[in-house]
Motif scaffolding. Sequence first.
Motif, PDB file in Angstrom:
ATOM      1  N   VAL A   1       0.841  -1.201   0.000  1.00  0.00           N
ATOM      2  CA  VAL A   1       0.000   0.000   0.000  1.00  0.00           C
ATOM      3  C   VAL A   1       0.871   1.244   0.000  1.00  0.00           C
ATOM      4  O   VAL A   1       2.068   1.196   0.292  1.00  0.00           O
ATOM      5  CB  VAL A   1      -0.925   0.026   1.246  1.00  0.00           C
ATOM      6  N   GLY A   2       0.251   2.358  -0.324  1.00  0.00           N
ATOM      7  CA  GLY A   2       0.913   3.642  -0.179  1.00  0.00           C
ATOM      8  C   GLY A   2       0.654   4.176   1.212  1.00  0.00           C
ATOM      9  O   GLY A   2      -0.439   4.009   1.766  1.00  0.00           O
ATOM     10  N   GLN A   3       1.648   4.810   1.802  1.00  0.00           N
ATOM     11  CA  GLN A   3       1.520   5.343   3.158  1.00  0.00           C
ATOM     12  C   GLN A   3       2.100   6.755   3.194  1.00  0.00           C
ATOM     13  O   GLN A   3       3.231   6.988   2.773  1.00  0.00           O
ATOM     14  CB  GLN A   3       2.277   4.461   4.148  1.00  0.00           C
ATOM     15  N   VAL A   4       1.299   7.696   3.668  1.00  0.00           N
ATOM     16  CA  VAL A   4       1.733   9.089   3.815  1.00  0.00           C
ATOM     17  C   VAL A   4       1.540   9.488   5.270  1.00  0.00           C
ATOM     18  O   VAL A   4       0.495   9.207   5.861  1.00  0.00           O
ATOM     19  CB  VAL A   4       0.922  10.034   2.906  1.00  0.00           C
ATOM     20  N   ILE A   5       2.540  10.117   5.858  1.00  0.00           N
ATOM     21  CA  ILE A   5       2.478  10.481   7.274  1.00  0.00           C
ATOM     22  C   ILE A   5       2.740  11.979   7.458  1.00  0.00           C
ATOM     23  O   ILE A   5       3.664  12.544   6.856  1.00  0.00           O
ATOM     24  CB  ILE A   5       3.503   9.660   8.083  1.00  0.00           C
ATOM     25  N   TYR A   6       1.905  12.595   8.299  1.00  0.00           N
ATOM     26  CA  TYR A   6       2.069  13.997   8.676  1.00  0.00           C
ATOM     27  C   TYR A   6       2.174  14.113  10.190  1.00  0.00           C
ATOM     28  O   TYR A   6       1.492  13.382  10.915  1.00  0.00           O
ATOM     29  CB  TYR A   6       0.884  14.837   8.192  1.00  0.00           C
ATOM     30  N   PRO A   7       2.990  15.040  10.677  1.00  0.00           N
ATOM     31  CA  PRO A   7       3.047  15.290  12.123  1.00  0.00           C
ATOM     32  C   PRO A   7       1.701  15.791  12.627  1.00  0.00           C
ATOM     33  O   PRO A   7       0.931  16.416  11.880  1.00  0.00           O
ATOM     34  CB  PRO A   7       4.125  16.375  12.255  1.00  0.00           C
TER      35      PRO A   7
ATOM     36  N   ALA B   1      -7.915  13.464   2.703  1.00  0.00           N
ATOM     37  CA  ALA B   1      -7.609  12.105   2.275  1.00  0.00           C
ATOM     38  C   ALA B   1      -8.770  11.518   1.484  1.00  0.00           C
ATOM     39  O   ALA B   1      -8.571  10.824   0.475  1.00  0.00           O
ATOM     40  CB  ALA B   1      -7.298  11.234   3.491  1.00  0.00           C
ATOM     41  N   LEU B   2      -9.980  11.796   1.937  1.00  0.00           N
ATOM     42  CA  LEU B   2     -11.177  11.325   1.242  1.00  0.00           C
ATOM     43  C   LEU B   2     -11.235  11.898  -0.170  1.00  0.00           C
ATOM     44  O   LEU B   2     -11.518  11.188  -1.146  1.00  0.00           O
ATOM     45  CB  LEU B   2     -12.419  11.722   2.030  1.00  0.00           C
TER      46      LEU B   2
ATOM     47  N   ILE C   1      -1.966   8.104   6.480  1.00  0.00           N
ATOM     48  CA  ILE C   1      -2.946   7.945   5.408  1.00  0.00           C
ATOM     49  C   ILE C   1      -2.529   6.752   4.555  1.00  0.00           C
ATOM     50  O   ILE C   1      -1.374   6.672   4.117  1.00  0.00           O
ATOM     51  CB  ILE C   1      -3.033   9.223   4.533  1.00  0.00           C
ATOM     52  N   ILE C   2      -3.466   5.841   4.317  1.00  0.00           N
ATOM     53  CA  ILE C   2      -3.199   4.628   3.552  1.00  0.00           C
ATOM     54  C   ILE C   2      -3.990   4.668   2.252  1.00  0.00           C
ATOM     55  O   ILE C   2      -5.159   5.073   2.231  1.00  0.00           O
ATOM     56  CB  ILE C   2      -3.595   3.365   4.359  1.00  0.00           C
ATOM     57  N   CYS C   3      -3.357   4.221   1.160  1.00  0.00           N
ATOM     58  CA  CYS C   3      -4.041   4.212  -0.128  1.00  0.00           C
ATOM     59  C   CYS C   3      -3.557   3.036  -0.969  1.00  0.00           C
ATOM     60  O   CYS C   3      -2.550   2.398  -0.662  1.00  0.00           O
ATOM     61  CB  CYS C   3      -3.801   5.522  -0.880  1.00  0.00           C
TER      62      CYS C   3
ATOM     63  N   GLY D   1      -1.853  15.322  -3.748  1.00  0.00           N
ATOM     64  CA  GLY D   1      -3.006  16.080  -3.299  1.00  0.00           C
ATOM     65  C   GLY D   1      -2.851  16.559  -1.865  1.00  0.00           C
ATOM     66  O   GLY D   1      -3.186  17.711  -1.536  1.00  0.00           O
ATOM     67  N   LEU D   2      -2.315  15.686  -1.009  1.00  0.00           N
ATOM     68  CA  LEU D   2      -2.109  16.065   0.389  1.00  0.00           C
ATOM     69  C   LEU D   2      -1.001  17.110   0.520  1.00  0.00           C
ATOM     70  O   LEU D   2      -1.121  18.069   1.299  1.00  0.00           O
ATOM     71  CB  LEU D   2      -1.763  14.824   1.214  1.00  0.00           C
ATOM     72  N   GLU D   3       0.074  16.957  -0.256  1.00  0.00           N
ATOM     73  CA  GLU D   3       1.178  17.908  -0.164  1.00  0.00           C
ATOM     74  C   GLU D   3       0.786  19.279  -0.706  1.00  0.00           C
ATOM     75  O   GLU D   3       1.301  20.303  -0.259  1.00  0.00           O
ATOM     76  CB  GLU D   3       2.409  17.363  -0.889  1.00  0.00           C
ATOM     77  N   GLU D   4      -0.145  19.306  -1.652  1.00  0.00           N
ATOM     78  CA  GLU D   4      -0.633  20.584  -2.154  1.00  0.00           C
ATOM     79  C   GLU D   4      -1.375  21.351  -1.063  1.00  0.00           C
ATOM     80  O   GLU D   4      -1.312  22.577  -0.986  1.00  0.00           O
ATOM     81  CB  GLU D   4      -1.558  20.346  -3.349  1.00  0.00           C
TER      82      GLU D   4
END
Length: 273
Positions: free
Chosen positions: A161-167, A180-181, A197-199, A210-213
């Motif tokens: 899966v893809g994984q994105v992490i933010y503090p 995320a939705l 966030i998992i995708c 999209g999240l980094e934007e």
Amino acid sequence: MGGQGRIHTRYSVICATFGVYDGAIMAGHSKFKNIQFRKGAQDAKRAKVFTKLIRELTVAAKSGEDPDANPRLRSAIAASKSANMGKDTMERAIARGAGNDDAEQYEEIRYEGYGPNGVAVIVEALTDNRNRTASDVRAAFTKHGGNLGETGSVNFMFDQVGQVIYPVDVVSADDVFEAALETGAQDVHSSRNGHEIICEITDFNDVRDGLEEKFGTAESAELTWKPQNTIELDADAAGTMLKLIVALEDNDDVQRVSSNLEIDDTVLEQLAG
């Protein structure tokens, strides 16, 4: 989508005791892989993290030195910044890769096997010597009560899966959930340690971009192995398993170790004690 990531507060104690990345201890839940470890690492461990990150930067840059056009390089840069790597060090590694330096030829290899009590383990490596790395990985498994299997022997028990992490202080749980939705993510886990966030891997670039934007560069963004089911061990077996993970992660060729190990609170207390 939703839910709270079950991040145990004693993980940092266990990580410090065994010198292991917290992401490998309980891969079945929010991993926050390497982040807390990198921030508080001792110099020796920090040097190893840098070695791995420099290797990843070099390999990623072979596909182009523009991070806007090279998602893998962008992720490697983000991970390096999270580890507080200096700009000059990053730029030298990228330049070596972009220049296709013949002295920096690394091969990507995945090893699969079992640790104590049937815990499934996936080891991802970047190596300039396949025989050396295979021998070292096999020796680590054997020494700690495991066995190295064939490729494909355990990966069917995981989903990539893809994984994105933010503090946690960058964005609120509600805002990250909504974003995320909108980007097409599958799941979000928020806790006091951060937001995970998992995708699907096919949606990874869109979700991360999209999240980094909206929220700026993620603290971590990568493809990872998420186990479909986890295995709980008693303190003795868990201790041995953690030693196996340490032995693997101490190898400069090894980039990531994933497992389906889960450690319950009582066992964590015993290990921390």
